[in-house]
Design a protein around this motif. Structure first.
Motif, PDB file in Angstrom:
ATOM      1  N   ALA A 171       0.894  -1.164   0.000  1.00 12.26           N
ATOM      2  CA  ALA A 171       0.000   0.000   0.000  1.00 12.26           C
ATOM      3  C   ALA A 171       0.923   1.202   0.000  1.00 12.26           C
ATOM      4  N   VAL A 172       1.050   1.821  -1.178  1.00 10.29           N
ATOM      5  CA  VAL A 172       2.027   2.881  -1.353  1.00 10.29           C
ATOM      6  C   VAL A 172       1.356   4.235  -1.148  1.00 10.29           C
ATOM      7  N   VAL A 173       1.881   5.015  -0.217  1.00 10.36           N
ATOM      8  CA  VAL A 173       1.297   6.325   0.100  1.00 10.36           C
ATOM      9  C   VAL A 173       2.396   7.372   0.116  1.00 10.36           C
ATOM     10  N   ARG A 174       1.984   8.645   0.123  1.00 14.63           N
ATOM     11  CA  ARG A 174       2.974   9.713   0.169  1.00 14.63           C
ATOM     12  C   ARG A 174       3.505   9.882   1.583  1.00 14.63           C
ATOM     13  N   ASP A 175       2.583   9.817   2.550  1.00 16.35           N
ATOM     14  CA  ASP A 175       2.960  10.097   3.935  1.00 16.35           C
ATOM     15  C   ASP A 175       2.647   8.869   4.795  1.00 16.35           C
ATOM     16  N   VAL A 176       3.674   8.095   5.123  1.00 15.10           N
ATOM     17  CA  VAL A 176       3.434   6.850   5.871  1.00 15.10           C
ATOM     18  C   VAL A 176       3.042   7.137   7.320  1.00 15.10           C
ATOM     19  N   ALA A 177       3.284   8.353   7.786  1.00  6.36           N
ATOM     20  CA  ALA A 177       3.015   8.654   9.194  1.00  6.36           C
ATOM     21  C   ALA A 177       1.532   8.911   9.459  1.00  6.36           C
ATOM     22  N   LYS A 178       0.804   9.259   8.414  1.00  2.00           N
ATOM     23  CA  LYS A 178      -0.609   9.618   8.580  1.00  2.00           C
ATOM     24  C   LYS A 178      -1.422   8.435   9.105  1.00  2.00           C
ATOM     25  N   ASN A 179      -2.294   8.706  10.083  1.00  6.19           N
ATOM     26  CA  ASN A 179      -3.122   7.633  10.633  1.00  6.19           C
ATOM     27  C   ASN A 179      -4.331   7.397   9.737  1.00  6.19           C
ATOM     28  N   ARG A 180      -4.454   6.186   9.220  1.00  5.61           N
ATOM     29  CA  ARG A 180      -5.563   5.872   8.304  1.00  5.61           C
ATOM     30  C   ARG A 180      -6.571   4.915   8.915  1.00  5.61           C
ATOM     31  N   GLY A 181      -6.345   4.548  10.170  1.00  4.21           N
ATOM     32  CA  GLY A 181      -7.310   3.683  10.851  1.00  4.21           C
ATOM     33  C   GLY A 181      -7.387   2.278  10.271  1.00  4.21           C
ATOM     34  N   ILE A 182      -6.359   1.866   9.557  1.00  3.48           N
ATOM     35  CA  ILE A 182      -6.354   0.504   9.019  1.00  3.48           C
ATOM     36  C   ILE A 182      -5.123  -0.209   9.537  1.00  3.48           C
ATOM     37  N   ASP A 183      -5.305  -1.424   9.965  1.00  4.33           N
ATOM     38  CA  ASP A 183      -4.218  -2.199  10.525  1.00  4.33           C
ATOM     39  C   ASP A 183      -3.616  -3.064   9.416  1.00  4.33           C
ATOM     40  N   LEU A 184      -2.522  -2.578   8.819  1.00  2.00           N
ATOM     41  CA  LEU A 184      -1.915  -3.306   7.696  1.00  2.00           C
ATOM     42  C   LEU A 184      -0.825  -4.243   8.201  1.00  2.00           C
ATOM     43  N   PRO A 185      -0.634  -5.386   7.540  1.00  3.82           N
ATOM     44  CA  PRO A 185       0.459  -6.287   7.928  1.00  3.82           C
ATOM     45  C   PRO A 185       1.804  -5.567   7.782  1.00  3.82           C
ATOM     46  N   ALA A 186       2.771  -6.018   8.541  1.00  2.54           N
ATOM     47  CA  ALA A 186       4.094  -5.387   8.539  1.00  2.54           C
ATOM     48  C   ALA A 186       4.676  -5.356   7.128  1.00  2.54           C
ATOM     49  N   GLY A 187       5.270  -4.231   6.770  1.00  2.99           N
ATOM     50  CA  GLY A 187       5.964  -4.123   5.486  1.00  2.99           C
ATOM     51  C   GLY A 187       5.089  -3.717   4.324  1.00  2.99           C
ATOM     52  N   VAL A 188       3.762  -3.740   4.512  1.00  5.30           N
ATOM     53  CA  VAL A 188       2.870  -3.437   3.385  1.00  5.30           C
ATOM     54  C   VAL A 188       2.836  -1.932   3.089  1.00  5.30           C
TER      55      VAL A 188
END
Lengths: 447, 447
Positions: free
Chosen positions: A59-76
Motif C-alpha cells: 500500500a504505497v502512500v505519500r505520507d506513511v506517518a498519517k493515521n488511516r485507521g487501518i491495521d496493515l500487515p508489517a511491510g505493506v
C-alpha cells in the motif's frame, strides 16, 4: 475447423481451486477508496472467491506517518512506488492516486513491468485512456476501470459484456451524484443553490471545491468513457457540449415543477444521422420519465440497444464502499482470468456533432426590468433568429410603485426545437439588451 | 510465490484477432428467441466481436417444414438432435426447446460431448441446475443462463461478476412482466383482472395459458436461481412462499392507491437472523419507492450488498430481441473464453425460513354481508389470533333497502407486523364465517 477444446474451461487455478496460489496486489493511494479496498482484501478474503485469491502486498502512500485507521500487515505500507512496481510478487497494480500526469506514469510503468492495472480515475481514462489501452495491448496485460464511471453501478461491464451483442443507439445518464443531490435538494426544499451546496458539503456529498462536479466536467469525462465503449467512437472531452448547474436558481426548479418536469444534469450520447450527439446539460425531464425520479446522490445509466430496448443500471455513484465494490470486481475479473471484451467498432466513422448543430427544445429564463416593450424586444430577437416560441411563463410581479424604480421580473420562454447555432446567435443579441439583469439561464428540454 | 504471467492476458484468439477461427454453435429450438438469436448470428456477425467469431452450424427443430421466416444456409436446419450434439465442429449448444425432462437430457448430452451450454430455461435451471452444474464441472465445460432470469436484464452477470465482492443481504425484484403489465393496466384504467388479461393477450404480453405467470410460479423459479447466486444457498422451488395476482380485483388496486401504494408481484429474498426469507406475493409498495414506478412489462432487480448499497438493474423481462440479447451475451462470453465466477459460499448454512415464520404487515380484504356484528366477528378472530389491526377501510355501501337482502361490502384490514402462522390460524377461522362472501384477498405490505 473449430475445435471445442480451443475454448478453455475454467481451470482449477482460474476458479480458485485448492491449487490456486494468491495473486499479489499493490495499492497506490490509500485514501477513501483505497482504504475501503484494503479493508476488504484484508478482512474478508473469504468473500473474494472468483479465481485465484488476492493478497495485498503493498500500500504505497505519500505520507506513511498519517493515521488511516487501518491495521496493515508489517511491510505493506510504504512510500516507495518503484519498489511496488518492480516487485515480481505483484500481478496487479491499483491506481488510486488521482490526477493525470503522475497516474499516467504509474499505469504506464505498471504495464511495462508486466502488471495488470485497475484504476478508478475517470480523468485519466478520459484524457489518456487510448494511450494506456495501446500500451496494455502491447504488453499483453489488462487495464480495467469499472470504478471510473458511476461508482458502484456496473456500467462498464454492462455496456461491454452484458450488452455486447447490441448495437447501442443512445445513452441517457445521471453521472454526477453531487449535482443530483443539489438539484433534488433545491427542488424538495426550495433552497438556493448556495444553501443546498452548504448542506451537501456538510453531508459529505460535495467536496470543499465542488467546481468539477457542478460545472459538468466530471459527468462529461464519464460520458466520453461510456461513448467510446458504447459506440467505438473516437471522442474527446472537447466534443461534449457542456453546461453546469451552478447557474441555476431556486426559481428555475420551481418553474420546472410548474411545467411538470424535474431538472437533471443529464448526460446524453445519441447516434443521429448527423453523427454522435454528446451533451451534459441541465435538462428538464418530464416527471413521468423514470430518470426524473432518480434522486439524491444516485447515478443512473439508461442504455438503448437494438436488441435489449432500454436497459437501466442505477445505484450509488460515489463513496468509499460502492467505489471499492467496483475496484474489487475488476480485481476479481483479473483473478479469474476473464479477458475483457474487444471494444465495439463503429460501422462507419462516427463524427461528434458540434454544439451548433445540436437540436433541442430549450428553456430560457430571463430576468428583465418590468417595463413596457421589454418582452417585445426579447421576442423580436428570438423570432428574427429563427427561434419559435412554444410557451411563455411570466408571473405578476409586485405592483409597481409610480415613484420607485421598475421591479425586476423573471420570464421563462419555452422554445420549439431549434439549433445550438440559432440559440447562440440569439444570445449574442440578447446580451446587449439594456433591460436584461444577470445572465439568462438556458436548459435543454428532454424529448 | 505468485507470478504475474500466470494470469493470462487476452490471447489473439480470445480477442478475435486475425488468427481466430470461428466457434461452431448449434441452436436447439427455433421459436421466438431462437429465431432472434439465429438472425443476429447470420445477419450481423460484425457486431459480435468478443473473442472468436461465432458460426451457426445447426438449427435443430421438430418440424423442418414449418415456415419460420428465416433464411438459413443450406444444411443448417434439420431435426436430428444427435447429429448436432455429436458434430465435432460444434463448441456450444444453445438449449431453447423448453420444458424440463427433454431439455435436461439435451444439456447433459451436450456437456458429456464436451460442448459448452447456453440456456434460457428458468424451469430447468431452477429444478435441475445443481445436477447440470456438477456435470459441467466434471466435464470441464461452462453452462451459462443469463436469459433464464429477467430476459434482457443482465442480472446473472451483475450478481455473480459485477457485485462479486459484495456480501448480498437482500433482493427485491419484479420478475414477471405479464403480471406487472396486468397490475399496471388494472391500476391505470380500473379494468378488471379478466379485461386486463384479454388486453395483455392481444398485445402479446400474456400467453394463451398465463397460469404460470400470474400464479407466481415463473417469478418463484427465477427467485430460486437468483438466491442460489446471491447467497450460495441451497434452495428449491418449495422454499418460496408463493401467491399470485389472479385473485385480485380492480378494487384491490384502488384500495392500494387510496393507501398511497402500488401493487406489485414482488419477489423477495432476504437474509435474516432466522435464515433466508423467500417470497413471491402480491405486495403493497409505497408510491415513493422506485420499485412502485416500474410499470408495464418491465422487470427490475434491486440488489442490496454490503459494499454497493442498493444497485438496480431494470429492463424488458421477456420478448424475442431482449432475450436474444442475453443469450448472445452468454455466447460471446464463451467465445471470449471468460470463465464464470465461482458461486458464493455462505458463511454458514442458510436455512430457508418456512412460510409460517415469515413476518410482515398484511393487507386483508374481505367481502362480507353488510349487517350488524359482522365486522366485530372478524375483528374478534384477528384479535384472538394475536393479530393487531393498524387500520381499517370500509366505504359506505348502497343504502340498504329494508325489504331487500343486505348488500355485500368490502372491508380492508391493514395489520401490524405478524407471522404467517398467525395469519394461517386466523384464515382457518374466518373461512367458517357464514357472512363471508368469496375468498378474502391477502397481500404483503412492503417495509
Amino acid at each position: 475447423m473449430s475445435n471445442p477444446a480451443d475454448v478453455p474451461a475454467p481451470s482449477p487455478s482460474a476458479t480458485g481451486g485448492p491449487a490456486a496460489e494468491p495473486l499479489g496486489v499493490a495499492l497506490f493511494g490509500l485514501g477513501t477508496v483505497g482504504g475501503g479496498v484494503a479493508e476488504r482484501l484484508l478482512r474478508h478474503p473469504q468473500t473474494l472467491t472468483a479465481g485465484r485469491p488476492l493478497s495485498l502486498k503493498h500500500a504505497v502512500v505519500r505520507d506513511v506517518a498519517k493515521n488511516r485507521g487501518i491495521d496493515l500487515p508489517a511491510g505493506v505500507l510504504h512510500d516507495d512506488m518503484r519498489r511496488a512496481v518492480d516487485d515480481p510478487a505483484v500481478a496487479i497494480g491499483v491506481e488510486l492516486i488521482g490526477g493525470i500526469p503522475q497516474a499516467f506514469e504509474l499505469c504506464r510503468d505498471l504495464l511495462r513491468a508486466g502488471k495488470h492495472v485497475v484504476t478508478a480515475n475517470k480523468a485519466l481514462i478520459c484524457e489518456r485512456g487510448p494511450e494506456l489501452f495501446a500500451l496494455a495491448a502491447e504488453h499483453g496485460r489488462m487495464i480495467r476501470y469499472e470504478a471510473a464511471v458511476a461508482g458502484g453501478v456496473p456500467i462498464v461491464a454492462g455496456l461491454t459484456e452484458s450488452l455486447a451483442a447490441n448495437r447501442i443507439t443512445g445513452i441517457r445518464a445521471i453521472l454526477n451524484g453531487t449535482s443530483n443531490f443539489l438539484l433534488s435538494r433545491m427542488a424538495d426544499t426550495g433552497a438556493s443553490y448556495a444553501d443546498a451546496l452548504a448542506e451537501a458539503q456538510k453531508r459529505g456529498y460535495a467536496e470543499a471545491d465542488p467546481s468539477m462536479d457542478v460545472d459538468g466536467t466530471d459527468a462529461a469525462q464519464k460520458l466520453v468513457i461510456l461513448s467510446r465503449l458504447a459506440f467505438g467512437a473516437e471522442v474527446t472531452f472537447a466534443d461534449v457540449s457542456m453546461g453546469g448547474i451552478d447557474v441555476l436558481d431556486a426559481e428555475d426548479l420551481s418553474f420546472a415543477e410548474e411545467l411538470g418536469c424535474a431538472v437533471k444534469l443529464l448526460a446524453v450520447a445519441k447516434r443521429t444521422e448527423r453523427g454522435l450527439e454528446l451533451s451534459v446539460r441541465p435538462t428538464l425531464v418530464r416527471r413521468t420519465d423514470a430518470v426524473a425520479n432518480i434522486n439524491g446522490p444516485m447515478n443512473v445509466v439508461a442504455v438503448r440497444g437494438d436488441l435489449v430496448g432500454d436497459a437501466w443500471f442505477a445505484g450509488p455513484g460515489a463513496g468509499r464502499e460502492p467505489t471499492a465494490s467496483a475496484v474489487l470486481a475488476d480485481l476479481l475479473s483479473i483473478a479469474a482470468a476473464r479477458p475483457p471484451f474487444r471494444p465495439r467498432q463503429p460501422d462507419s466513422p462516427l463524427r461528434p456533432v458540434p454544439a451548433d448543430e445540436l437540436f433541442s427544445r430549450f428553456y430560457l429564463r430571463f430576468r428583465v426590468v418590468d417595463r413596457p416593450h421589454v418582452f417585445a424586444a426579447l421576442a423580436d430577437i428570438l423570432g428574427s433568429s429563427g427561434i419559435s416560441l412554444a410557451s411563455i411563463i411570466q408571473h405578476a410581479g409586485p405592483e409597481a410603485d409610480d415613484n420607485a424604480d421598475p421591479s425586476v421580473v423573471s420570464v421563462v420562454v419555452m422554445t420549439h426545437r431549434t439549433s445550438g447555432a440559432r440559440l447562440r446567435a440569439a444570445a449574442e443579441r440578447w446580451a446587449k439588451l439594456e433591460s436584461l439583469r444577470g445572465e439568462p439561464v438556458v436548459m435543454l428540454v428532454a424529448d
